[in-house]
Enzyme design. Structure first.
Site, short mmCIF file in Angstrom:
data_model
loop_
_atom_site.label_atom_id
_atom_site.label_comp_id
_atom_site.label_asym_id
_atom_site.label_seq_id
_atom_site.Cartn_x
_atom_site.Cartn_y
_atom_site.Cartn_z
N ASP A 67 -28.76 45.85 -5.62
CA ASP A 67 -27.74 45.00 -6.26
C ASP A 67 -26.33 45.52 -5.93
OD1 ASP A 67 -27.82 47.27 -7.83
OD2 ASP A 67 -27.97 46.20 -9.75
N SER A 68 -26.27 46.62 -5.16
CA SER A 68 -24.98 47.05 -4.61
C SER A 68 -24.39 45.96 -3.72
CB SER A 68 -25.15 48.34 -3.81
OG SER A 68 -26.21 48.21 -2.88
N GLU A 205 -30.28 59.08 -8.62
CA GLU A 205 -28.91 58.90 -8.10
C GLU A 205 -27.92 59.83 -8.79
OE1 GLU A 205 -27.51 54.85 -7.85
OE2 GLU A 205 -25.47 55.51 -7.32
O1 KIV Z 1 -28.14 48.98 -5.42
C1 KIV Z 1 -28.39 49.87 -4.60
O2 KIV Z 1 -28.05 49.80 -3.42
C2 KIV Z 1 -29.12 51.04 -5.08
C3 KIV Z 1 -29.17 52.23 -4.17
C4 KIV Z 1 -27.85 52.84 -4.00
C5 KIV Z 1 -30.20 53.18 -4.56
O3 KIV Z 1 -29.60 51.04 -6.14
#
Ligand code: KIV
Length: 289
Positions: A67-68, A205
């Site tokens: 969701d990044s 994380e």
């Molecule tokens: O949303 C994302 O990209 C993530 C990763 C950074 C682990 O959760």
């Protein structure tokens, strides 16, 4: 928004590969860690689009539709506004663009926290609309009941503990976690709860290095670190960070390319060619016959 695709579990959904190969499975990922040890660390990168999935897929064990993408693709201030519709659309694209890696989709904020039943409805929709193998959701002990509920009903779950970006409004920022003894103890308890609930793997994380190691020891399933030390059973980065598409480089990121400069130079050259009428040239022009 719904997406349509033809399921073919041994080749790419969209473009059959010249050499069909079997996609990795969730049990194969979980089996990477045997008796508490991982011989070869798992490789995970984020992917949000079909072309990026095609390029990254041969090198990865897992592609994460994170969701990044809220910040990376949509320029949102955090992951909080990301919706199920957005995750389904990008998830289906990544499944279509890959044939080797396990594809995992992040469950967006608000789609799973209310109850195990709400989580099941949202996760089932994601798996149906994307063809992905599993989901990732944030949270520790408080999500253990939900993780067990989902796993018992056929939904493979990757956990996500330590720094959980969807909680940015309660955490107050994205700083590393586990600097106090109390916080470190809570994160180790989260790790045990998520592992005992049946998660097949877990993202850890933004935690201090000794905690990355402690959490990896505490979990039966593989840990996949991002800013959590080399002790983890695997590593993940946001692909655009690793490729150097952004000026800001968080401490835990290693840049393997300078794509921002590459794209900018190519665009500048194109602009100069257009303005000088050098492009299109004869080679790019249709002749009558
Ligand atoms: O949303 C994302 O990209 C993530 C990763 C950074 C682990 O959760």
């Amino acid at each position: 928004m719904s997406t349509t695709f033809t399921i073919d579990t041994s080749t790419s959904r969209a473009t059959p590969t010249p050499q069909p190969m079997r996609r990795l499975t969730i049990p194969a990922i979980a089996a990477h860690k045997a008796n508490g040890t991982t011989a070869t660390p798992l490789v995970m990168l984020t992917a949000y689009t079909v072309r990026m999935a095609q390029l990254l897929d041969p090198h990865c064990d897992i592609l994460l539709v994170g969701d990044s993408l809220g910040q990376v693709i949509y320029g949102l201030p955090s992951t909080v506004p990301v919706t199920l519709e957005i995750m389904c659309a990008h998830g289906a694209a990544v499944v279509r663009g890959s044939y080797h890696s396990v594809v995992i989709i992040d469950m967006p904020f608000g789609s799973y926290e209310e109850s195990p039943e709400q989580a099941f409805r949202s996760c089932a929709r994601v798996l149906k609309e994307t063809g992905a193998a599993g989901v990732k959701l944030e949270g520790g002990a408080e999500m253990a009941e939900t993780i067990a509920f989902l796993v018992a009903r056929g939904i493979p779950v990757m956990g996500h503990i330590g720094l959980t970006p969807q909680s940015v409004n309660t955490l107050g920022g994205y700083g590393a976690r586990g600097r106090s003894d109390a916080e470190a103890a809570k994160i180790v308890a989260d790790a045990k709860a998520v592992s005992d609930a049946g998660a097949f793997a877990c993202v850890v994380e933004g935690v201090v290095a000794p905690l990355g190691e402690a959490v990896t020891k505490a979990m039966a399933c593989p840990t996949i670190g991002i800013g959590a030390s080399s002790a983890c059973d695997g590593q993940v980065l946001v692909a655009e960070d690793m490729l150097g598409l952004f000026e800001r480089v968080p401490r835990f990121v290693k840049r393997y390319a300078d794509m921002a400069a590459f794209v900018s130079e190519a665009a500048a050259q194109y602009a100069a060619d257009v303005r000088a009428r050098v492009f299109p040239g004869d080679e790019q022009t249709y002749s009558v016959k």
